[in-house]
Design a protein around this motif. Structure first.
Motif, PDB file in Angstrom:
ATOM      1  N   LEU A 137      21.306  -0.527   0.948  1.00 41.62           N
ATOM      2  CA  LEU A 137      21.197   0.596   1.880  1.00 41.62           C
ATOM      3  C   LEU A 137      22.378   0.604   2.840  1.00 41.62           C
ATOM      4  N   GLU A 190      12.134   3.682   5.888  1.00 42.02           N
ATOM      5  CA  GLU A 190      13.143   2.876   5.198  1.00 42.02           C
ATOM      6  C   GLU A 190      13.063   1.392   5.582  1.00 42.02           C
ATOM      7  N   GLN A 230       5.384  -1.530  -0.263  1.00 42.73           N
ATOM      8  CA  GLN A 230       6.604  -1.172  -0.982  1.00 42.73           C
ATOM      9  C   GLN A 230       6.275  -0.528  -2.324  1.00 42.73           C
ATOM     10  N   HIS A 246       7.260   7.976   4.237  1.00 44.65           N
ATOM     11  CA  HIS A 246       7.894   6.680   3.991  1.00 44.65           C
ATOM     12  C   HIS A 246       8.773   6.283   5.173  1.00 44.65           C
ATOM     13  N   VAL A 250      18.072   7.210   8.176  1.00 47.16           N
ATOM     14  CA  VAL A 250      17.545   5.910   7.776  1.00 47.16           C
ATOM     15  C   VAL A 250      16.650   5.468   8.927  1.00 47.16           C
ATOM     16  N   GLY A 262      10.582   0.910   2.426  1.00 50.04           N
ATOM     17  CA  GLY A 262      11.650   0.499   1.527  1.00 50.04           C
ATOM     18  C   GLY A 262      11.988  -0.970   1.667  1.00 50.04           C
ATOM     19  N   TYR A 263      12.231  -1.389   2.906  1.00 46.41           N
ATOM     20  CA  TYR A 263      12.660  -2.755   3.181  1.00 46.41           C
ATOM     21  C   TYR A 263      11.866  -3.320   4.360  1.00 46.41           C
TER      22      TYR A 263
END
Length: 326
Positions: free
Chosen positions: A11, A125, A149, A123, A81, A155-156
């Motif tokens: 990313l 990130e 996830q 969602h 992000v 995402g992370y």
């Protein structure tokens, strides 16, 4: 705008991160919208918040403001992000005893859903643990994060205010599960707070985490506050810290004058020059403050300047391995 990778993830994020802690507290909604608009227009794609921002009974207010801004469309959500955090008490009676500060699979599931609702998105990130909770088993936490996830809700995973050994334990447990683990550590790090150089920064670099410094100007002490006369509203604790560091700050101010750059921008540029740092957090209260902070990207510090800064604000003893040698 300069970009970098978020730790060992794929990313890419901007080298400055927009902090939103003041939104809904010291910064009213319309001004917050203007700041976020300017951030995207300037190329800053990395926004950081937390579910407790707004504070106390207003916890969640900051996320709500960001969610309303996303709903304006024009690709605002797609170009951002988004990072948020959980750990604290959201003052929700339905949480019962599980509302108290800490980490658990329950809190990851329930507080994640709350953040998604307030942010008006499906969602996030980067989902971060605001603090470490050493009473909880990492198997429980990684299973809960992995589930989120796989559901596409995060995402992370990142950490905040972790010690170096907490990062090492977390990464070891993640590796045993075949997971990527943490990709970032958000930590207080600035010229007046260099202790993280002993363990947190080396651990983060070795284990694949990008460091996201909070309080890069140490509450304004590194922004020239010592030049101003005492303000009636200033807390006594701030006055004590100012007096404690006044000699250093005056020496620093003189050096910045010689460079021809303001103290706040030099402080940010010093962080940006550190290869362990992903993106310092800019917690601007106004649009003007935000625009000013962007100028730090244009400040270049050569080797002699970095050496002089080290003389004014000595580190905690050099690189960690040498610091622990006798």
């Amino acid at each position: 705008m300069k970009y970098t990778y978020l730790g060992r993830s794929g990313l890419r994020v901007s080298k400055l991160c927009l902090g939103t802690m003041n939104f809904g507290v010291d910064t009213e909604e319309k001004e917050a919208f203007r700041i976020m608009d300017e951030a995207l227009d300037s190329g800053i794609n990395f926004f950081d918040t937390a579910n407790i921002y707004g504070w106390g009974d207003n916890a969640g207010r900051t996320e709500e403001i960001i969610g309303k801004w996303f709903q304006q469309g024009d690709g605002k959500r797609e170009r951002t992000v988004l990072a948020t955090k959980m750990y604290g008490d959201m003052h929700d009676d339905n949480d019962g005893p599980n509302g108290s500060p800490g980490l658990s699979a329950y809190k990851i599931r329930r507080h994640l859903e709350g953040s998604l609702k307030r942010l008006q998105t499906d969602h996030i990130e980067l989902y971060q643990m605001h603090h470490v909770d050493r009473n909880v088993n990492w198997s429980e936490l990684w299973r809960a994060f992995e589930t989120a996830q796989l559901q596409g809700k995060i995402g992370y995973v990142g950490s905040s205010n972790f010690a170096g050994w907490d990062i090492a334990v977390a990464q070891g447990e993640a590796k045993a599960r075949g997971m990527l683990g943490l990709v970032s550590e958000q930590h207080k790090y600035n010229l007046l707070c260099r202790l993280p150089e002993l363990e947190v920064l080396p651990a983060s670099q070795a284990l694949g985490l990008g460091v996201i410094p909070w309080s890069p100007l140490d509450g304004g002490l590194l922004a020239g506050n010592h030049r101003r006369k005492s303000e009636g509203g200033r807390r006594s604790s701030d006055e004590k810290r100012l007096e404690k560091h006044r000699k250093q700050l005056e020496e620093y101010a003189k050096f910045c004058d010689e460079l021809g750059e303001p103290e706040d921008l030099v402080s940010l540029a010093w962080l940006l020059a550190n290869p362990a740092v992903t993106a310092p957090i800019i917690g601007a209260r106004t649009l003007d403050q935000f625009k000013r902070s962007l100028k730090a990207l244009d400040v270049e510090l050569d080797e002699s300047a970095m050496k002089r800064i080290d003389e004014i604000f000595p580190g905690p003893g050099g690189d960690a391995p040498r610091a622990y040698s006798w």
